[in-house]
Design a protein around this motif. Structure first.
Motif, short mmCIF file in Angstrom:
data_model
loop_
_atom_site.label_atom_id
_atom_site.label_comp_id
_atom_site.label_asym_id
_atom_site.label_seq_id
_atom_site.Cartn_x
_atom_site.Cartn_y
_atom_site.Cartn_z
N SER A 37 0.87 -1.17 0.00
CA SER A 37 0.00 0.00 0.00
C SER A 37 0.91 1.22 0.00
O SER A 37 2.14 1.10 0.10
CB SER A 37 -0.87 0.02 1.25
N ILE A 38 0.30 2.40 -0.08
CA ILE A 38 1.13 3.62 -0.08
C ILE A 38 1.94 3.75 1.21
O ILE A 38 2.99 4.35 1.20
CB ILE A 38 0.28 4.90 -0.32
N ASP A 134 -0.26 4.73 -8.09
CA ASP A 134 0.49 4.87 -9.34
C ASP A 134 -0.39 5.39 -10.47
O ASP A 134 0.09 6.00 -11.41
CB ASP A 134 1.14 3.53 -9.74
N ALA A 135 -1.69 5.15 -10.34
CA ALA A 135 -2.62 5.65 -11.35
C ALA A 135 -3.18 7.02 -10.97
O ALA A 135 -4.14 7.50 -11.58
CB ALA A 135 -3.76 4.65 -11.54
N GLY A 136 -2.61 7.66 -9.93
CA GLY A 136 -3.05 8.99 -9.54
C GLY A 136 -3.61 9.07 -8.13
O GLY A 136 -3.82 10.15 -7.59
N GLY A 137 -3.88 7.94 -7.52
CA GLY A 137 -4.36 7.93 -6.14
C GLY A 137 -5.65 8.72 -5.97
O GLY A 137 -6.50 8.73 -6.85
N THR A 143 -10.49 6.47 -8.46
CA THR A 143 -10.19 5.82 -7.17
C THR A 143 -11.45 5.70 -6.31
O THR A 143 -11.63 4.70 -5.60
CB THR A 143 -9.08 6.61 -6.43
N ALA A 144 -12.33 6.69 -6.40
CA ALA A 144 -13.57 6.64 -5.62
C ALA A 144 -14.44 5.46 -6.06
O ALA A 144 -15.07 4.79 -5.24
CB ALA A 144 -14.34 7.95 -5.78
N LEU A 195 -6.90 19.30 -2.50
CA LEU A 195 -8.33 19.66 -2.52
C LEU A 195 -9.11 18.70 -3.42
O LEU A 195 -10.23 18.30 -3.10
CB LEU A 195 -8.50 21.12 -2.97
N ARG A 196 -8.49 18.32 -4.52
CA ARG A 196 -9.13 17.33 -5.40
C ARG A 196 -9.27 15.99 -4.65
O ARG A 196 -10.31 15.34 -4.71
CB ARG A 196 -8.29 17.15 -6.66
N ALA A 197 -8.21 15.63 -3.95
CA ALA A 197 -8.25 14.37 -3.18
C ALA A 197 -9.39 14.42 -2.17
O ALA A 197 -10.12 13.43 -1.99
CB ALA A 197 -6.91 14.14 -2.48
#
Ligand code: PNW
Length: 473
Positions: A37-38, A134-137, A143-144, A195-197
């Motif tokens: 994992s991260i 790796d795909a942007g998290g 991811t959602a 903020l996007r996360a």
């Protein structure tokens, strides 16, 4: 620290729990198909954690879960909150589940149920599968959707035996410590990305709540655990109040706005408009996030104290770890101050009135919504004495103070159904590694032997009787 001499009694159905999270306790990071994992990546990156500590072994709960559950039963706990390691269940963050991964959690749950301990599952306590990062998290919308799929897998596998579900733990930490100040995995320092996360975490919450409900019995409950800051100001000066508003929006409103009210606070959108245009919020997202919740989890450790005016040369006192990047996008004009009073080993000021304030606030913001304190506790520099016993009167005082605050909030009309002490046992305290001990149970990091501290025995007394035992000073 004793606040009253009359007995402090709790409702009979009150949950007396303890909490942990997967990466902080499990170890066995390469077993049964689990992939990194991260947090595996981050902790193995030089300079990211104290002493280069990792969760490779942690406290080996993956192999010792049976004994750990027996220990919880010995301590009279009737509830346990733990998290699932996503990459044990879906190693790439997508696709079919790994049976051996699911089996571990099923065995753990069955063990808990056999001892009369009510399990509460947190689906995400910060350990995103590395492949998804790796795909942007969390900066990536997809991811959602991946998270909702994983939630559905878990709901299907354990929904018949676990009633209490928590989608995310402290999304503030994931977004702002992970993508803004970079002191947590994945260690990025990009305000717009953070903020996007945050929005994608909100979306993940909404989508996963629906995914869980679609596969689980209707009696099960879906909640979220927020770290819900208590923000105070040094004065009632309008500039200081505006500073507090900014921090409150970034800490709380950014999550409970969409989750409880279906909208981001206008003041948040304004204060961050030079960083992002919020185009990540797509039509329908706010409806998706604005799910009826069955309960709300509050994690509380310490209040924040702020004022206006920048003090960029001084040390940052917000207690969020060492980084030259702030976790507060758009709030460079806010200064954090140390709240006066005694502090724990984290440097966090002890202030139980903050917990009372927080509970009463959410009681107002979300009337009728059952509340749980899903984390509260303290780190101290615990050491065994010559007989191997660990005396931690400071932790007992901390717990007594905060549980009294919970009891006061109940007396004031708040529907608080349970309390989960952070943490059951000493564990991997993220960037601080094994240096900071939050456990009610002491772990010897050489032998991995567990020894209940005096606070664990004190807490067991409370759990057994529904009344807080006295505190000896
Ligand atoms: C929470 N902050 O973390 C987590 O949910 C736990 O995993 C953790 O062990 C516990 O509290 C103690 O730290 C936080 O900087 C980490 O504000 C950092 C902050 C807040 C909570």
């Amino acid at each position: 620290m004793t606040e009253s001499v009359t007995p402090v009694t709790f409702p009979p159905a009150f949950l007396w729990g303890a909490a942990t999270s997967a990466y902080q306790i499990e170890g066995a990071v390469r077993e049964d198909g689990r992939t990194p994992s991260i947090w595996d990546t981050f902790s193995h990156t030089p300079g990211k954690t104290a002493g280069g500590d990792t969760g490779d072994i942690a406290v080996d709960h993956y192999h010792r879960y049976r004994d750990d559950v027996a220990m919880m039963a010995d301590l009279s706990l009737n509830a346990y909150r733990f998290s699932v390691s996503w990459s044990r269940v879906q190693p790439t963050g997508r696709g079919p589940a790994v049976q051996r991964g699911l089996d571990f959690y099923r065995r753990l749950v069955d063990e808990l149920l056999a001892k009369g301990i009510k399990p509460a599952i947190t689906l995400y306590h910060w350990d995103l599968p590395q492949e998804l990062e790796d795909a942007g998290g969390w900066t990536e919308r997809d991811t959602a959707f991946r998270f909702a799929e994983y939630a559905g897998i878990m709901g299907e596998a354990l929904g018949d035996r676990v009633e209490q579900w928590i989608t995310l733990n402290e999304p503030w930490c994931s977004a702002f410590l992970g993508y803004c100040s970079g002191v947590h995995a994945p260690g990025r320092t990009d305000q717009a990305a953070a903020l996007r996360a945050a929005h994608h975490l909100n979306l993940a919450h909404g989508l996963s709540a629906s995914a869980l409900r679609a596969v689980m019995p209707a009696r099960n409950t879906v909640a979220v655990s927020l770290n819900s800051s208590v923000v105070r100001t040094v004065s009632q000066d309008p500039a200081d109040l505006a500073a507090a508003r900014k921090i409150d929006d970034l800490a709380n409103g950014i999550f409970h706005g969409p989750m409880l009210h279906g909208a981001y606070p206008e003041t948040l959108l304004e204060a961050t408009s030079s960083i992002t245009d919020w185009s990540c919020v797509q039509p329908g997202d706010l409806e998706t996030i604005h799910q009826p919740l069955d309960a709300l989890g509050l994690n509380y450790y310490t209040p924040a104290l702020v004022s206006a005016a920048s003090d960029t040369d001084g040390p940052r006192a917000d207690g969020h770890g060492e980084s030259s990047y702030s976790p507060w996008p758009g709030a460079d004009d806010v200064t954090f101050h140390q709240t006066p009073g005694d502090r724990t080993e984290m440097g966090w000021t002890i202030d139980p009135t903050g917990l009372h304030e927080l509970i009463m606030r959410y009681n107002r913001e979300a009337p009728g919504l059952p509340l749980y304190v899903t984390e509260n506790g303290a780190a101290y520099d615990d050491k065994p004495d010559a007989e191997g016993r660990v005396h931690d009167p400071e932790r007992i005082a901390y717990l007594h103070g905060h549980l009294s605050a919970v009891r006061r909030a109940i007396a004031d009309g708040a529907d608080v159904r349970g309390y989960y002490l952070w943490s059951l046992m000493d564990n991997f305290e993220w960037a601080y590694g094994y240096e900071k001990r939050f456990g009610a149970v002491y772990v010897d990091y050489t032998t991995l032997a567990r020894t209940p501290k005096s606070s664990a025995l004190w807490y067991a007394g409370a759990a057994r009787t529904g009344e807080l035992p006295p505190v000896q000073d």
